[in-house]
Every structure is written in structure tokens, then in C-alpha cells.
Design a protein around this motif. Structure first.
Motif, short mmCIF file in Angstrom:
data_model
loop_
_atom_site.label_atom_id
_atom_site.label_comp_id
_atom_site.label_asym_id
_atom_site.label_seq_id
_atom_site.Cartn_x
_atom_site.Cartn_y
_atom_site.Cartn_z
N VAL A 100 0.83 -1.20 0.00
CA VAL A 100 0.00 0.00 0.00
C VAL A 100 0.87 1.25 0.00
N TRP A 103 1.92 1.98 -3.68
CA TRP A 103 0.85 1.90 -4.68
C TRP A 103 1.24 2.53 -6.01
N SER A 109 1.19 -3.03 -8.33
CA SER A 109 -0.10 -3.67 -8.61
C SER A 109 0.10 -5.09 -9.15
N GLU A 129 -14.14 2.04 0.77
CA GLU A 129 -13.07 2.72 0.04
C GLU A 129 -11.85 1.82 -0.10
N ARG A 133 -10.28 0.28 -3.56
CA ARG A 133 -8.86 0.47 -3.89
C ARG A 133 -8.20 -0.86 -4.20
N TYR A 134 -8.46 -1.86 -3.36
CA TYR A 134 -7.87 -3.18 -3.59
C TYR A 134 -8.40 -3.80 -4.89
N SER A 136 -9.55 -2.26 -7.56
CA SER A 136 -8.98 -1.56 -8.71
C SER A 136 -7.53 -1.98 -8.94
#
Length: 355
Positions: A100, A103, A109, A129, A133-134, A136
Motif C-alpha cells: 500500500v 501503490w 499492482s 473505500e 482500492r484493492y 482496482s
């Protein structure tokens, strides 16, 4: 795979986890070497498990069946670690926290999608949220690694694709764990690569699970699928991969499409039938595109070929190669015909002698 039951297996996977954590910490501490360290880590977890490590991970106590031992006989480290972080999520949490923090970096990713694609659908995340995020990051990372397979014409990440398709997209209970936007992005991703990973037989079930799309996509799941597929074809530059897509695309026969979608697919295939720009397709690609076009849209195939021939005549520099290929095709056809006659006559002679 089954959960690691031996202490030796658990110790080995725990050691792997610690090494990953150390490399991520080094990446955070060294901004100048961050990209190289993440790329090296990605390559490490994407490697196929060697014989020594396989003996440790797949101990006899685990009783792994051949069908569970990876995809098509191969087993990569990310396959093992993705399962391990589901069985022991507490070991994966430090790694997740470090990812994280990275990122925005290249390969972050990629690493997340390989290590935590199963964890994301097995744990309970209440923060919408964080979940978005995870989700995506998963889609983005999966897109990147699938393109690596495309560029190398390999299937190293096929197990990841199969999981996202068979264990997520086709399983409503898991699919609904991620937000609607992520569901849409996931289905668009799968639409672009499903032919590459030879899973066209899943199309029927795949279309039934398609999430709702905004009014921008007027039409049904098949229209959305074909639009994504046509865009994917336009981006492919590796000849064997493009030929593979053009052979698999025949699975679209009989699908009901909007007129605009059908026209879009025709235009896409037709763009591969002529030499020169903007596609510069090879002769093999041109013939494969013609075969796919005539198979999917048999109505009007003869006028299409006549029009194509007329435009070819407008470019004299293509005449020598076209004439040479035509002569060679005729010679091959004649030789094949003579060979068939000889074989037929020989079979008749042998039968006559026996009788």
C-alpha cells in the motif's frame, strides 16, 4: 492445493514471506532502486517452482493431486503464496501494508494481484473505500501481467486468469464482494483475454453473469464483449497471438449483436486483410482474418473479395509478391492433386493384388 499440513512446508512458506517483506522494505528505503527491486521481486514470485522447492511445498502429507498441481503441470511461487495468505492472512498483512505504501510504483499492482487475488475474495473488508482500492489494484495488476503473457506468447499467469473467471466471475457470492465498478472492470478485463487463455467454452456462463453497465453500453453482454474484443485485436502486435485470436474468434458465430457492434467487428477483421498501413499484417494474418470474416459473415463474402482485389490492383508494388504467392499456391495444389491420384491408384493396385 490443500493447506500446508507439515511443519516443513509451513516453515518454508513463512521464510518466503519474510524474504518478500525484506525486499519491500528495501524498496521503501531506497527510492533510487525502488523500481528495480520491485521488478526483481515480481520476477521472483512469477518464477516456476523448482524441483527442490516443489518437494518441500508439495510434501507427501499434503497429498496433492496432479490436477491441483498448478495449471498444465506448472506451478509458480505466486500460486503457492496466494493460497498461503488465505490460510494464514496474518502473515500477509505486513506485506500488504508495505505494498500500500508503494501503490504508485511500477510493479506494485502486479505483485498485489499475484499474491492477494484469492485473499481479496476470502477475507471480510468492511471499509468500502479500501475494498474499491484493492479491487482496482487487482484489475490493474492482472491487466499488466496478462499483457506480459501476450508479449511473450506464454501462459505463465493462466492460473490467475482461471481463478478470476471460474472462481470469481462465475460465482455470484464471490463476485458481489467487490463494488459494482470493480465488477464491470473485471468483466471487461476477462473479455479481452478469454480467447488467449483458451476458455471460449465458458462464454455461455460468462455472459449470464455479466453485471449491469451504464447506458453508454447500449446492448447486451455479447455487444460489450465483442466491443472489448475488437479493441483488443487492434492492439495485438505479436503474430502468433493474433493468429490464435483469429482462430478462436470463430466461437462468436451465431451470437446476436447490434448492427453497430457487428459493423465494428467486420471493420476490425477487414483491417487485417490488406497489406500495408495501418496494421501491416503478415500474409498468414491476412489469410486468417479472411477466414474469420467469411466464417462469421458469409453474406457478401464474394463482393468483399472482389473489392479487396480491386484495391490491391491500385498498388503495383504488391503485384510481384501476389503473383508469386498465387503461382506457388497453384503449384502446391497441382502437386497435391497428383499425389492424391498416385495414392489412390496405389491403393487400388494393392486391393487388386489381394483379391
Amino acid at each position: 492445493m490443500l493447506p500446508p499440513t507439515s511443519l516443513r512446508t509451513s516453515a518454508y512458506l513463512s521464510a518466503l514471506t519474510q524474504e518478500i517483506e525484506k525486499k519491500l522494505q528495501r524498496a521503501i528505503a531506497s527510492p533510487s532502486q525502488r523500481r528495480d527491486l520491485l521488478q526483481e521481486l515480481f520476477a521472483d514470485i512469477a518464477l516456476e517452482v523448482d524441483d527442490r522447492a516443489r518437494d518441500i511445498i508439495l510434501s507427501r502429507e499434503d497429498q496433492i493431486s496432479p490436477s491441483e498441481d498448478g495449471i498444465e503441470g506448472s506451478l509458480c511461487f505466486y500460486d503457492v503464496l496466494a493460497d498461503y495468505f488465505v490460510w494464514k492472512p496474518e502473515d500477509g498483512n505486513p506485506i500488504l501494508d508495505l505494498i500500500v505504501q508503494l501503490w504508485s510504483q511500477s510493479f506494485a499492482s502486479h505483485i498485489f494481484s499475484l499474491l492477494f487475488h484469492k485473499w481479496l475474495f476470502e477475507v471480510q473488508l468492511d471499509n468500502s473505500e479500501v475494498l474499491l482500492r484493492y479491487s482496482s489494484a487487482l484489475v490493474q495488476g492482472a491487466t499488466n501481467v496478462f499483457w506480459i503473457d501476450i508479449q511473450t506468447n506464454a501462459r505463465r499467469f493462466q492460473s490467475l486468469f482461471r481463478y478470476l473467471l471460474e472462481e470469481v466471475a462465475l460465482v455470484p457470492e464471490r463476485l458481489k464482494k467487490i463494488p459494482l465498478q470493480a465488477q464491470q472492470d473485471l468483466f471487461l478485463l476477462l473479455s479481452r483475454f478469454i480467447f488467449f487463455y483458451n476458455l471460449a467454452d465458458k462464454l455461455g456462463s460468462f455472459f449470464k453473469q455479466f453485471p449491469e453497465f451504464p447506458t453508454l453500453f447500449i446492448g447486451g453482454p455479447t455487444d460489450v464483449f465483442v466491443i472489448e474484443l475488437a479493441d483488443q485485436l487492434q492492439k495485438l502486435k505479436v503474430e502468433p497471438v493474433l493468429l490464435h485470436y483469429l482462430s478462436q474468434i470463430k466461437a462468436l458465430q451465431g451470437m446476436e449483436l447490434r448492427m453497430t457492434t457487428s459493423t465494428r467487428l467486420k471493420a476490425c477483421l477487414y483491417s487485417f486483410t490488406s497489406p500495408g498501413g495501418p496494421m501491416y499484417p503478415t500474409r498468414a494474418v491476412r489469410h486468417a482474418a479472411w477466414d474469420a470474416l467469411d466464417f462469421l459473415f458469409p453474406v457478401g463474402q464474394y463482393p468483399r473479395h472482389l473489392i479487396s482485389l480491386f484495391f490491391r490492383l491500385l498498388y503495383p508494388w504488391y503485384w510481384p509478391s501476389s503473383c508469386w504467392n498465387f503461382i506457388m499456391s497453384c503449384v502446391k495444389a497441382i502437386l497435391y492433386y497428383i499425389f492424391s491420384l498416385i495414392c489412390s491408384a496405389w491403393e487400388k493396385l494393392v486391393k487388386a493384388k489381394k483379391s
